[in-house]
Scaffold this motif. Structure first.
Motif, PDB file in Angstrom:
ATOM      1  N   GLU A 235     -17.918   0.235  38.741  1.00  0.00           N
ATOM      2  CA  GLU A 235     -17.650   1.581  38.226  1.00  0.00           C
ATOM      3  C   GLU A 235     -16.404   1.607  37.363  1.00  0.00           C
ATOM      4  O   GLU A 235     -16.352   2.309  36.343  1.00  0.00           O
ATOM      5  CB  GLU A 235     -17.515   2.569  39.392  1.00  0.00           C
ATOM      6  CG  GLU A 235     -18.808   2.858  40.119  1.00  0.00           C
ATOM      7  CD  GLU A 235     -19.868   3.431  39.200  1.00  0.00           C
ATOM      8  OE1 GLU A 235     -19.526   4.223  38.294  1.00  0.00           O
ATOM      9  OE2 GLU A 235     -21.049   3.081  39.358  1.00  0.00           O
ATOM     10  N   PHE A 236     -15.395   0.833  37.730  1.00  0.00           N
ATOM     11  CA  PHE A 236     -14.168   0.800  36.936  1.00  0.00           C
ATOM     12  C   PHE A 236     -14.437   0.152  35.578  1.00  0.00           C
ATOM     13  O   PHE A 236     -13.947   0.625  34.536  1.00  0.00           O
ATOM     14  CB  PHE A 236     -13.076   0.038  37.688  1.00  0.00           C
ATOM     15  CG  PHE A 236     -11.686   0.308  37.181  1.00  0.00           C
ATOM     16  CD1 PHE A 236     -11.095   1.544  37.368  1.00  0.00           C
ATOM     17  CD2 PHE A 236     -10.965  -0.665  36.515  1.00  0.00           C
ATOM     18  CE1 PHE A 236      -9.810   1.806  36.910  1.00  0.00           C
ATOM     19  CE2 PHE A 236      -9.687  -0.420  36.047  1.00  0.00           C
ATOM     20  CZ  PHE A 236      -9.102   0.822  36.248  1.00  0.00           C
ATOM     21  N   ALA A 237     -15.250  -0.904  35.587  1.00  0.00           N
ATOM     22  CA  ALA A 237     -15.602  -1.558  34.324  1.00  0.00           C
ATOM     23  C   ALA A 237     -16.427  -0.618  33.438  1.00  0.00           C
ATOM     24  O   ALA A 237     -16.253  -0.591  32.212  1.00  0.00           O
ATOM     25  CB  ALA A 237     -16.382  -2.840  34.598  1.00  0.00           C
ATOM     26  N   ARG A 238     -17.304   0.160  34.052  1.00  0.00           N
ATOM     27  CA  ARG A 238     -18.122   1.113  33.282  1.00  0.00           C
ATOM     28  C   ARG A 238     -17.238   2.156  32.618  1.00  0.00           C
ATOM     29  O   ARG A 238     -17.441   2.510  31.450  1.00  0.00           O
ATOM     30  CB  ARG A 238     -19.133   1.784  34.212  1.00  0.00           C
ATOM     31  CG  ARG A 238     -20.039   2.800  33.528  1.00  0.00           C
ATOM     32  CD  ARG A 238     -20.974   3.447  34.507  1.00  0.00           C
ATOM     33  NE  ARG A 238     -20.264   4.208  35.539  1.00  0.00           N
ATOM     34  CZ  ARG A 238     -19.807   5.442  35.355  1.00  0.00           C
ATOM     35  NH1 ARG A 238     -19.957   6.056  34.181  1.00  0.00           N
ATOM     36  NH2 ARG A 238     -19.172   6.071  36.330  1.00  0.00           N
ATOM     37  N   LYS A 239     -16.226   2.647  33.350  1.00  0.00           N
ATOM     38  CA  LYS A 239     -15.321   3.633  32.773  1.00  0.00           C
ATOM     39  C   LYS A 239     -14.469   3.013  31.663  1.00  0.00           C
ATOM     40  O   LYS A 239     -14.171   3.674  30.653  1.00  0.00           O
ATOM     41  CB  LYS A 239     -14.418   4.219  33.854  1.00  0.00           C
ATOM     42  CG  LYS A 239     -15.145   5.101  34.858  1.00  0.00           C
ATOM     43  CD  LYS A 239     -15.616   6.395  34.234  1.00  0.00           C
ATOM     44  CE  LYS A 239     -14.470   7.342  33.983  1.00  0.00           C
ATOM     45  NZ  LYS A 239     -14.910   8.649  33.434  1.00  0.00           N
ATOM     46  N   GLU A 240     -14.098   1.754  31.818  1.00  0.00           N
ATOM     47  CA  GLU A 240     -13.332   1.087  30.766  1.00  0.00           C
ATOM     48  C   GLU A 240     -14.150   0.963  29.491  1.00  0.00           C
ATOM     49  O   GLU A 240     -13.642   1.177  28.385  1.00  0.00           O
ATOM     50  CB  GLU A 240     -12.882  -0.295  31.237  1.00  0.00           C
ATOM     51  CG  GLU A 240     -11.700  -0.290  32.189  1.00  0.00           C
ATOM     52  CD  GLU A 240     -11.247  -1.681  32.556  1.00  0.00           C
ATOM     53  OE1 GLU A 240     -10.032  -1.967  32.452  1.00  0.00           O
ATOM     54  OE2 GLU A 240     -12.100  -2.490  32.957  1.00  0.00           O
ATOM     55  N   LEU A 241     -15.429   0.637  29.638  1.00  0.00           N
ATOM     56  CA  LEU A 241     -16.298   0.495  28.466  1.00  0.00           C
ATOM     57  C   LEU A 241     -16.540   1.832  27.777  1.00  0.00           C
ATOM     58  O   LEU A 241     -16.683   1.893  26.555  1.00  0.00           O
ATOM     59  CB  LEU A 241     -17.637  -0.131  28.880  1.00  0.00           C
ATOM     60  CG  LEU A 241     -17.602  -1.610  29.253  1.00  0.00           C
ATOM     61  CD1 LEU A 241     -18.960  -2.061  29.773  1.00  0.00           C
ATOM     62  CD2 LEU A 241     -17.191  -2.457  28.043  1.00  0.00           C
TER      63      LEU A 241
ATOM     64  N   ARG B  62     -13.249  11.414  30.517  1.00  0.00           N
ATOM     65  CA  ARG B  62     -14.216  12.413  30.959  1.00  0.00           C
ATOM     66  C   ARG B  62     -15.621  11.861  30.804  1.00  0.00           C
ATOM     67  O   ARG B  62     -15.888  11.161  29.841  1.00  0.00           O
ATOM     68  CB  ARG B  62     -14.066  13.719  30.165  1.00  0.00           C
ATOM     69  CG  ARG B  62     -12.730  14.441  30.403  1.00  0.00           C
ATOM     70  CD  ARG B  62     -12.623  14.869  31.865  1.00  0.00           C
ATOM     71  NE  ARG B  62     -11.549  15.828  32.112  1.00  0.00           N
ATOM     72  CZ  ARG B  62     -10.307  15.515  32.394  1.00  0.00           C
ATOM     73  NH1 ARG B  62      -9.947  14.241  32.437  1.00  0.00           N
ATOM     74  NH2 ARG B  62      -9.406  16.446  32.645  1.00  0.00           N
ATOM     75  N   PRO B  63     -16.530  12.140  31.740  1.00  0.00           N
ATOM     76  CA  PRO B  63     -16.327  12.959  32.946  1.00  0.00           C
ATOM     77  C   PRO B  63     -15.558  12.202  34.034  1.00  0.00           C
ATOM     78  O   PRO B  63     -15.534  10.971  34.046  1.00  0.00           O
ATOM     79  CB  PRO B  63     -17.756  13.264  33.394  1.00  0.00           C
ATOM     80  CG  PRO B  63     -18.553  12.087  32.910  1.00  0.00           C
ATOM     81  CD  PRO B  63     -17.929  11.685  31.596  1.00  0.00           C
ATOM     82  N   LEU B  64     -14.949  12.972  34.926  1.00  0.00           N
ATOM     83  CA  LEU B  64     -14.160  12.380  36.001  1.00  0.00           C
ATOM     84  C   LEU B  64     -15.053  11.741  37.051  1.00  0.00           C
ATOM     85  O   LEU B  64     -16.197  12.157  37.262  1.00  0.00           O
ATOM     86  CB  LEU B  64     -13.301  13.454  36.674  1.00  0.00           C
ATOM     87  CG  LEU B  64     -12.212  14.121  35.829  1.00  0.00           C
ATOM     88  CD1 LEU B  64     -11.576  15.253  36.622  1.00  0.00           C
ATOM     89  CD2 LEU B  64     -11.158  13.114  35.402  1.00  0.00           C
TER      90      LEU B  64
ATOM     91  N   LEU C 234      -8.319   6.633  32.767  1.00  0.00           N
ATOM     92  CA  LEU C 234      -9.753   6.369  32.649  1.00  0.00           C
ATOM     93  C   LEU C 234     -10.596   7.421  33.355  1.00  0.00           C
ATOM     94  O   LEU C 234     -11.828   7.353  33.312  1.00  0.00           O
ATOM     95  CB  LEU C 234     -10.075   4.988  33.232  1.00  0.00           C
ATOM     96  CG  LEU C 234      -9.470   3.790  32.493  1.00  0.00           C
ATOM     97  CD1 LEU C 234      -9.725   2.500  33.264  1.00  0.00           C
ATOM     98  CD2 LEU C 234     -10.037   3.688  31.085  1.00  0.00           C
ATOM     99  N   GLY C 235      -9.964   8.381  34.013  1.00  0.00           N
ATOM    100  CA  GLY C 235     -10.722   9.413  34.705  1.00  0.00           C
ATOM    101  C   GLY C 235     -11.277   8.975  36.037  1.00  0.00           C
ATOM    102  O   GLY C 235     -12.238   9.563  36.534  1.00  0.00           O
TER     103      GLY C 235
END
Length: 575
Positions: free
Chosen positions: A415-421, A426-428, A462-463
Motif C-alpha cells: 500500500e505504501f508503494a502504491r501511494k508513492e507511485l 489524496r485520497p487518504l 503521501l496521505g
C-alpha cells in the motif's frame, strides 16, 4: 451574564495563591461545584490593551476546613464545638489568553464556567476550520480534534495507549474513523478515503457494517450531540486467510460468510516480489549473521523462479514447487549441497551461518504454509486491496504470530508503494494497527519497523495516516511516537504512566488515567496545551458477533469465495 460571559459564575480568583499568566486558583462560591476538566474563564482590564480573556481547564480541586489546626479538629467542627468554614478551591491551567497579553488574572476577579462560544474559544474550537468530534467533555458538550493535525495538513498520525482489555483502544480507533467518515470534514473526498484495519482479536471487528443490537437511547443521544448518525459503517470488506488444508481456499472465519474474501500469496508472487525478507521479520533476525543471506537468496529466487501454469506454482532449477514446504526443501537442498551453495549464498558463508538460516526458515513452514500457496485453483482473487470498500479489515487472529508479521509487513509495503507511485496525498488511507510495540519495538530493526518508520516520517506527504495502538508507548520506537501529532491514553498501568512518554499528561491526568473507566480517554493535540478528558459513545456498530444485528442493505461487491464449491451436503465445514 456579567462581564459578557454566557456561563454561570462559580467563584473568584484567589489572593492567597499566586496567580500567573499560565495558571491560577479560584475559590468556589458556596453551593458551586466544578469538576476536573471543566473549562473556566475570567477577564482583566489591561491599560492600553482593553479586556483580556484568560481561559483554562480545571486540573486540580481541593476541599478543606478553613480554621482547623489539627486533624482531630474535624470532629469538633462536625459537632459545632469549633468554628470553621468549608472551603473549596480549584487550580486552573491556562489554555488561552486572548488577545495575547500575558498578564495574570487579578485576585477577586469573578470566574465563570465556560459555555458556548466562550468554551469554544478557550479550547481553540473556534479556530478549527475542520473539526472532528472525538467525544463528549466532562461538561457533556462535544470535544473536537483539528483535522489539520490528522490528515497531514499540519501534522498526522495518532498514538493510542492503554491497558489491554480495559482501555478500549481499538474501540476508540474505530470511533475516530467513523467520526472522520461521517462528520463532513472530508467533503467530496469521503467516497474515496479508505481505512485499512488489521484485526488480531478474534472476529470482533468483522461486523463493523452491522448495527449494534445493544445500543440504547442514551448512546443515540450522545451521537446526536456530536452531530453524528448512530449507524454502522456503510462499506466493509473482510479479508481472511484460507482454512488450513482446504483445497478451495475457503476463508477461515466462522461467524461471517458474506463480504469475506480469502487472501494469500502465490509462490510466483513470493519469489518475484522477494517476500522472503518478511519471513524473517523479527528484530532478532536483523541482528543474526544469517541476515546477509536473506537478501541473496531472495534475489536468487527472483532470477530462477519460472511460473508453472496459472495456479501460482513455480519451477526453480527444474524443480516444481507447488507448496511452501516444497520451496523450503529446495532452498535447503541447494544450501546443503557444496556444489550449489556458493551460487545461492553469493559470498563465502560458514556452514554454521547457513544452518542457522535454514533452521529459522524451516520453522516458518507451519506459519506460512496456509498463506503462501501454489496449489489453489487458478484465477481466484486473493490479493488484499482497499479499492472495494471504504473500510478493509484484514483478519489475522487465526494466524500464528510469525504469519501475522509477514502479512502486516507485505500489505503495508504494497500500500505504501502504491501511494508513492500515485504521487498524490489524496485520497487518504488510514491504517489502524494494534500491538504497535510488537511490530515497531524500541530496540532492534526489522523490515516491518522500517516500513512503519517510513509511514510515520513520510506518510504525511503521501496521505498514509497511521493510527497505532499499544499497551506500552514506552516500548514503541521513539521516532514513530514523536511523529504522532495526536496522542491518546486510556486506562494506564501505574508503572507505565510514570514513563517519560506520557509527559504530555498533567500530574492529575496521569493519576486519573490509572483509574479511568472504559470509554474515557485523555487526548492531546498541538493547539491545546492540556489534555482533554473525553468520553466516546457506545459503538453503533457491532463489536462482537453476539451484538450483530441485521446485515446491511448495501455492501461492497466482492468475489464470492464459496462459489463453485460442492453442495452443502458434501461435508463442507460449518459456518
Amino acid at each position: 451574564m456579567t462581564d459578557g460571559f454566557s456561563g454561570d459564575a462559580v467563584g473568584r480568583v484567589l489572593g492567597t495563591q499566586s496567580a500567573s499568566p499560565l495558571s491560577f486558583w479560584i475559590g468556589l462560591e458556596p453551593g458551586k461545584v466544578v469538576q476536573l476538566d471543566e473549562v473556566v474563564v475570567t477577564r482583566r482590564e489591561v491599560p492600553g490593551h482593553g479586556p483580556v480573556l484568560v481561559a483554562g481547564v480545571v486540573t486540580h480541586v481541593e476541599a478543606r476546613h478553613e480554621g482547623a489546626a489539627y486533624d482531630s479538629d474535624v470532629f469538633l467542627i462536625s459537632e459545632g464545638s469549633l468554628p470553621a468554614a468549608v472551603v473549596e478551591v480549584a487550580e486552573v491551567r491556562v489554555t488561552r489568553v486572548e488577545p495575547e497579553v500575558f498578564v495574570p488574572p487579578l485576585p477577586g476577579a469573578p470566574a465563570y464556567r465556560a459555555k458556548g462560544a466562550d468554551r469554544d474559544q478557550a479550547l481553540y474550537f473556534d479556530v478549527m476550520e475542520r473539526r472532528v468530534p472525538m467525544g463528549l467533555g466532562r461538561d457533556g458538550e462535544p470535544a473536537f480534534l483539528n483535522f489539520d493535525f490528522l490528515d497531514g495538513t499540519r501534522g498526522a498520525h495518532v498514538s493510542i495507549s492503554g491497558v489491554s482489555g480495559v482501555a478500549t483502544k481499538t474501540s476508540f480507533a474505530t470511533f475516530l474513523l467513523y467520526s472522520v467518515f461521517n462528520s463532513g470534514v472530508l467533503g467530496p473526498e469521503a467516497a474515496n478515503t479508505k481505512a485499512l484495519i488489521f484485526s488480531v482479536k478474534g472476529e470482533d471487528l468483522l461486523f463493523l457494517d452491522h448495527a449494534n443490537t445493544r445500543i440504547d437511547d442514551s448512546a443515540r443521544a450522545a451521537y446526536a450531540t456530536l452531530g453524528l448518525p448512530a449507524q454502522p459503517f456503510r462499506s466493509v470488506h473482510v479479508f481472511a486467510p484460507p482454512r488450513p488444508g482446504d483445497v478451495h481456499g475457503v476463508p477461515h472465519v466462522t461467524a461471517r460468510t458474506k463480504g469475506v474474501s480469502s487472501f494469500y500469496w502465490t509462490l510466483a508472487e513470493f519469489c518475484d516480489a522477494e517476500l522472503l525478507r518478511y519471513v524473517f521479520a523479527d528484530a532478532d533476525d536483523e541482528k543474526a549473521q544469517y541476515s546477509l543471506l536473506i537478501g541473496q537468496i531472495a534475489a536468487r529466487l527472483k532470477i530462477l523462479a519460472e511460473p508453472l501454469g496459472d495456479s501460482g506454482a513455480v519451477k526453480v532449477d527444474d524443480v516444481e514447487c507447488r507448496t511452501y514446504p516444497q520451496l523450503v526443501d529446495l532452498i535447503d537442498e541447494r544450501l546443503a549441497d557444496e556444489s550449489t551453495r556458493a551460487a545461492w549464498t553469493g559470498f563465502p558463508a560458514s556452514l554454521g551461518t547457513v544452518n542457522a538460516f535454514l533452521r529459522r526458515l524451516r520453522s516458518s513452514i507451519r506459519s506460512l504454509t496456509p498463506i503462501v500457496r501454489g496449489d489453489l485453483p487458478a484465477g481466484r482473487p486473493h490479493s488484499i486491496g482497499v479499492s472495494d470498500a471504504q473500510v478493509t479489515i484484514v483478519d489475522l487472529h487465526n494466524l500464528p504470530e510469525r504469519a501475522q508479521r509477514f502479512v502486516v509487513g507485505v500489505v503495508l509495503r504494497g500500500e505504501f508503494a502504491r501511494k508513492e507511485l500515485s504521487g498524490s496525498a489524496r485520497p487518504l488511507l488510514f491504517v489502524v494497527l494494534d500491538e504497535l510495540n510488537k511490530y515497531a519495538p524500541r530496540d532492534g530493526d526489522s523490515p516491518i519497523k522500517e516500513i512503519l518508520l517510513d509511514v510515520a516520517e513520510r506518510g504525511r506527504s503521501l496521505g498514509v495516516i497511521l493510527i497505532g495502538a499499544q499497551q506500552t508507548a514506552s516500548e514503541v520506537e521513539r521516532r514513530i511516537v514523536a511523529n504522532c501529532a495526536v496522542r491518546i491514553a486510556g486506562r494506564l498501568d501505574p508503572a507505565e504512566a510514570t514513563r517519560s512518554e506520557y509527559g504530555w499528561l498533567t500530574g492529575t491526568a496521569r493519576d486519573r488515567a490509572t483509574i479511568a473507566k472504559p470509554g474515557t480517554m485523555f487526548a492531546v493535540q498541538p493547539e491545546i496545551p492540556v489534555p482533554l478528558a473525553v468520553n466516546f459513545p457506545f459503538p453503533a456498530w457491532a463489536t462482537r458477533p453476539s451484538e450483530a444485528g441485521a446485515a446491511p442493505a448495501t455492501a461492497a461487491v466482492v468475489h464470492d469465495p464459496f462459489a463453485g464449491l460442492p453442495a452443502p451436503e458434501d461435508d463442507i465445514p460449518p459456518f
